[in-house]
Write an enzyme that holds these catalytic residues in place. Structure first.
Site, PDB file in Angstrom:
ATOM      1  CG  ASP A  43      27.218 -37.679 -35.493  1.00 30.10           C
ATOM      2  OD1 ASP A  43      26.767 -36.168 -35.162  1.00 30.10           O
ATOM      3  OD2 ASP A  43      28.103 -37.085 -34.174  1.00 30.10           O
ATOM      4  CB  SER A 100      28.520 -37.660 -26.973  1.00 32.81           C
ATOM      5  OG  SER A 100      28.176 -37.051 -27.137  1.00 32.81           O
ATOM      6  CG  HIS A 142      26.183 -38.221 -31.169  1.00 29.88           C
ATOM      7  ND1 HIS A 142      28.073 -37.789 -31.515  1.00 29.88           N
ATOM      8  CD2 HIS A 142      26.016 -37.864 -30.208  1.00 29.88           C
ATOM      9  CE1 HIS A 142      28.288 -37.495 -30.391  1.00 29.88           C
ATOM     10  NE2 HIS A 142      27.470 -37.460 -29.641  1.00 29.88           N
TER      11      HIS A 142
END
Length: 426
Positions: free
Chosen positions: A362, A190, A394
């Site tokens: 996601d 991320s 995610h």
């Protein structure tokens, strides 16, 4: 006494070191977490002015040296009186004169356990599987946590905390190279992907190729994402109950990393991301559409005009291009999950609850952003692989069994091991 030239001294040191320990002599692995995925600690100084009496009481529950957990902040989740304390201590201040971000006055912070996986939150399954393969925490398995409220800035603009993190990350990679005689595999998730990418670009190409064997991105968002805009209009509560909207907005807007989450023109182009439809006195409907190309106007419209300068000077220039890092990259992408793409606001404008238009992604990161780096595969000399995991959200790389195994397999393979003979049902 004759002096040994520095390069020869380093070469001699490398030759004298063992070719690796743990994990059968594999390349060391460095884990870079995502936003809120590592611990933060705080200490209050004499200059701190608490917003509530309970804030001073929190400091007395520290570790004896004055440090107490800032994130995760368990007292705030159990005691409503602690919520305004958390919001105040977690916020940053942008000092326009210094052109940099800093903590609230009287609040000192630190990131504990740098180099160890003990610092990470949510990585337990991945870490456990790597340890089962022989990796050793703090030796062949390292972690590079950071203060996720901060980021770095474009050259010419100060970013004290971010620059220090890049130095620490570089030293961690270099020390693992010297200790084991092998370049590292860097695994990021991320927001950690964005930091890792900018870190690589900040280092000369020979340094990257010598010290970084492979990079594994999990749910990268190098082009920002639409929910990053919504956080600036609605605020962030970190899961805490009863947080006033003003406090949520302060938490969302004060952090340097917030502006990194905004969609970038390079990736999102003219896609409508926020649409405001309101009737005037004559009942005519006026519609204003905000795209990644007029993000500064969006910031002004939501009452966050003070962010225009740092956004345009410190953030946007860093994302005007996405050059290939020229080290091998594997990018894992979750897909097939409804992800907010456009927020439509009615007569109450940005203070109202928007209708949301969804697209693929996601769940957090839009597909257009997840796939922005696929064009690296077309760059001569760039080794690039994209792995799509349908139905994985995610955070699913750390919780969905087949996704965890697939990620660990890729890390092990990149680190010089053989790929596991496993069957995955997707």
């Amino acid at each position: 006494m004759a002096l040994v030239p520095p390069l020869l001294a380093v070469a001699a040191l490398l030759l004298s070191l063992p070719l690796g320990s743990g994990a059968g002599g594999l390349h060391p692995v460095v884990l870079v977490p995502g936003y809120t995925s590592n611990h933060l600690e705080a200490m209050l100084t004499a200059s701190y002015e608490p917003p509530a009496p309970a804030c001073a009481a929190a400091a007395t529950a520290a570790d004896g040296q004055g440090w107490f957990p800032l994130w995760p902040n368990h007292p705030a989740t159990r005691d409503a009186n602690q919520v305004p304390c958390f919001a105040d201590q977690m916020s940053l201040v942008y000092d326009a004169g210094a052109d940099d971000y800093r903590n609230t006055d009287g609040v000192a912070t630190r990131v504990p356990h740098f180099g160890s996986t003990r610092s990470l939150i949510g990585w337990e399954l991945v870490v456990r599987q790597l340890e089962d393969l022989g990796y050793l925490d703090g030796d062949t398995l390292l972690a590079a946590p950071y203060d996720f409220r901060y980021a770095v800035a474009t050259p010419g603009h100060p970013s004290a905390v971010g620059a220090r993190y890049f130095r620490d990350l570089g030293r961690l990679i270099l020390s693992s190279r010297l200790r084991h005689g092998r370049p590292a595999v860097v695994v990021a998730h991320s927001f950690g992907c964005a930091l890792t990418y900018q870190f690589l670009l900040s280092r000369p190409l020979p340094w990257r190729r010598r010290h970084v064997r492979h990079v594994v991105f999990l749910g990268s968002a190098l082009g920002g994402f639409a929910p990053g805009m919504n956080a600036l209009t609605a605020g962030m509560n970190y899961g805490l109950p009863g947080l006033a909207r003003s406090a949520m907005l302060r938490l969302a807007r004060s952090q340097q990393s917030a502006l990194w989450r905004l969609p970038t023109p390079l990736v999102f182009g003219d896609m409508p991301l926020a649409v405001v439809s309101a009737a005037d006195a004559g009942n005519a409907t006026a519609t204003t559409t905000y795209t990644a190309r007029n993000m500064s106007a969006f910031l002004v419209a939501i009452g966050f005009g003070e962010a225009v300068r740092p956004y345009e000077t410190r953030v946007l220039p860093m994302w005007e291009a996405l050059p290939a890092p020229m080290v091998p990259v594997t990018s894992f992408i979750g897909s097939g999950i409804r992800t907010p793409e456009t927020y439509v606001y009615g007569k109450d404008g940005f203070e109202g609850e928007p209708e949301v238009v969804y697209s693929d992604g996601d769940g957090d990161i839009n597909m257009v952003s997840l796939t922005a780096i696929e064009k690296w595969a077309e760059v001569d000399g760039q080794v690039m692989e994209v792995v799509r995991l349908p139905g994985v959200g995610h955070a699913g790389f750390f919780s969905v069994d087949f996704a965890v195994e697939r990620v660990v397999d890729e890390i092990y393979k990149a680190a010089g091991g053989v790929e596991f003979d496993r069957v995955f049902s997707i």
